[in-house]
Design a protein around this motif. Structure first.
Motif, short mmCIF file in Angstrom:
data_model
loop_
_atom_site.label_atom_id
_atom_site.label_comp_id
_atom_site.label_asym_id
_atom_site.label_seq_id
_atom_site.Cartn_x
_atom_site.Cartn_y
_atom_site.Cartn_z
N PRO A 57 0.82 -1.23 0.00
CA PRO A 57 0.00 0.00 0.00
C PRO A 57 0.84 1.26 0.00
CG PRO A 57 -0.24 -1.21 2.08
CD PRO A 57 0.68 -2.00 1.22
N LYS A 58 0.32 2.27 -0.66
CA LYS A 58 0.93 3.60 -0.63
C LYS A 58 0.36 4.32 0.58
CE LYS A 58 1.08 3.97 -5.64
NZ LYS A 58 0.51 4.66 -6.80
N ALA A 59 1.18 5.10 1.25
CA ALA A 59 0.72 5.87 2.41
C ALA A 59 -0.41 6.80 1.98
CB ALA A 59 1.87 6.67 3.00
N GLY A 60 -1.50 6.76 2.71
CA GLY A 60 -2.62 7.65 2.45
C GLY A 60 -3.53 7.23 1.32
N ALA A 61 -3.43 5.99 0.86
CA ALA A 61 -4.28 5.50 -0.23
C ALA A 61 -4.67 4.05 0.04
CB ALA A 61 -3.56 5.62 -1.56
N VAL A 62 -5.93 3.71 -0.24
CA VAL A 62 -6.42 2.34 -0.07
C VAL A 62 -6.92 1.86 -1.43
CG1 VAL A 62 -8.15 0.88 1.03
CG2 VAL A 62 -7.02 2.70 2.34
N ARG A 63 -6.42 0.72 -1.88
CA ARG A 63 -6.80 0.15 -3.18
C ARG A 63 -8.08 -0.65 -3.05
NH1 ARG A 63 -5.87 -4.77 -6.09
NH2 ARG A 63 -5.15 -5.66 -4.14
N TYR A 64 -8.94 -0.54 -4.07
CA TYR A 64 -10.16 -1.33 -4.12
C TYR A 64 -10.56 -1.58 -5.57
CZ TYR A 64 -12.88 2.90 -5.19
OH TYR A 64 -13.37 4.03 -5.78
N HIS A 65 -11.48 -2.51 -5.77
CA HIS A 65 -12.07 -2.78 -7.08
C HIS A 65 -13.54 -2.41 -6.96
CE1 HIS A 65 -8.36 -4.96 -7.68
NE2 HIS A 65 -8.67 -5.78 -6.70
N GLN A 66 -14.19 -2.21 -8.11
CA GLN A 66 -15.60 -1.82 -8.06
C GLN A 66 -16.40 -2.50 -9.16
OE1 GLN A 66 -16.30 2.39 -7.98
NE2 GLN A 66 -18.50 2.17 -8.28
N LEU A 67 -17.57 -3.03 -8.79
CA LEU A 67 -18.57 -3.43 -9.76
C LEU A 67 -19.43 -2.20 -10.01
CD1 LEU A 67 -19.89 -6.93 -8.61
CD2 LEU A 67 -18.18 -6.40 -10.34
N ARG B 199 -10.82 -2.00 -11.91
CA ARG B 199 -9.77 -2.56 -11.05
C ARG B 199 -8.82 -1.47 -10.55
NH1 ARG B 199 -11.07 -6.24 -14.83
NH2 ARG B 199 -10.97 -8.46 -14.32
N ASP B 200 -8.26 -1.76 -9.39
CA ASP B 200 -7.18 -0.94 -8.83
C ASP B 200 -7.53 0.55 -8.72
OD1 ASP B 200 -5.39 -3.06 -8.35
OD2 ASP B 200 -4.88 -3.12 -10.47
N LEU B 201 -8.70 0.83 -8.20
CA LEU B 201 -9.08 2.20 -7.89
C LEU B 201 -8.46 2.58 -6.55
CD1 LEU B 201 -12.82 1.91 -8.93
CD2 LEU B 201 -10.91 2.78 -10.29
N THR B 202 -8.48 3.84 -6.22
CA THR B 202 -7.83 4.27 -4.98
C THR B 202 -8.72 5.21 -4.18
OG1 THR B 202 -5.67 4.15 -6.06
CG2 THR B 202 -5.78 5.41 -4.02
N VAL B 203 -8.90 4.88 -2.91
CA VAL B 203 -9.50 5.82 -1.97
C VAL B 203 -8.39 6.80 -1.64
CG1 VAL B 203 -10.48 6.15 0.33
CG2 VAL B 203 -11.07 4.10 -0.99
N SER B 204 -8.62 8.05 -1.93
CA SER B 204 -7.59 9.06 -1.66
C SER B 204 -8.19 10.16 -0.78
CB SER B 204 -7.06 9.62 -2.98
OG SER B 204 -8.13 10.14 -3.74
N LYS B 205 -7.52 11.27 -0.70
CA LYS B 205 -7.94 12.39 0.15
C LYS B 205 -8.11 11.95 1.60
CE LYS B 205 -10.30 14.64 -3.66
NZ LYS B 205 -11.59 15.09 -4.18
N MET B 206 -7.21 11.10 2.03
CA MET B 206 -7.24 10.64 3.42
C MET B 206 -6.43 11.62 4.28
SD MET B 206 -6.90 6.55 2.74
CE MET B 206 -7.40 6.06 4.37
N ALA B 207 -6.83 11.75 5.51
CA ALA B 207 -6.17 12.69 6.42
C ALA B 207 -5.45 11.92 7.52
CB ALA B 207 -7.20 13.63 7.03
N LYS B 208 -4.27 12.41 7.90
CA LYS B 208 -3.55 11.81 9.03
C LYS B 208 -4.21 12.24 10.32
CE LYS B 208 1.18 11.36 7.35
NZ LYS B 208 2.56 11.82 7.55
N LYS B 209 -4.52 11.26 11.17
CA LYS B 209 -5.13 11.57 12.45
C LYS B 209 -4.47 10.73 13.53
CE LYS B 209 -9.40 13.32 10.82
NZ LYS B 209 -10.73 13.66 11.14
#
Length: 152
Positions: A21-31, A43-53
């Motif tokens: 995993p890349k810091a601050g990104a979560v990989r997912y797939h989507q139907l 395939r290989d989409l990314t949840v981004s715009k994550m904040a450090k908490k």
């Protein structure tokens, strides 16, 4: 073992190995339902715009992100164990599916397929309530099943 399963055992539709995993990104797939009314796989989409908490007093940071219903309309959490094949169906509700153990596959009406294993994340919202769902057809549907044994 059905035809779909044996094709996976032979190597077709091989599991996409988890990437570091890349810091601050979560990989997912989507139907998703395309403009043609049929389900497809992104395939290989990314949840981004994550904040450090920091949720502790020890400065142990982690990345987090809350979603609005415009981004992901997830309405429930369920726990399942897939044992075999699940013929053409809609997803019961918009949901994330997290694979914990074992492997399972998803096939779309156009023949595209993906095999997921531990650590894989899938988002799906191809419900029977989708505007392009047509009863008696495979529009908005997918076919899924466990690969070589139970899958959690």
């Amino acid at each position: 073992m059905g035809q779909l399963i044996s094709s996976f055992a032979a190597g077709a539709g091989a599991h996409i190995p988890a990437k570091t995993p890349k810091a601050g990104a979560v990989r997912y797939h989507q139907l998703y339902v395309g403009s043609d009314g049929y389900t497809h796989i992104a395939r290989d989409l990314t949840v981004s715009k994550m904040a450090k908490k920091d949720f502790t007093s020890s400065s142990s940071l982690q990345y987090v992100r809350s979603f609005s219903s415009e981004e992901f309309d997830v309405v429930n959490t369920i726990v399942t164990q897939q044992l075999g094949e699940n013929p053409w169906h809609y997803c019961p509700a918009p949901q994330f599916v997290v694979t914990l153990a074992g492997r399972w596959f998803v096939r779309t009406p156009d023949g595209d397929e993906i095999v997921m294993g531990p650590g894989d994340l899938l988002y799906q919202d191809n419900t029977s309530e989708h505007p392009k769902a047509v009863e008696g057809t495979r529009q908005c549907m997918h076919y899924s099943g466990a690969v070589e044994g139970p899958c959690n």
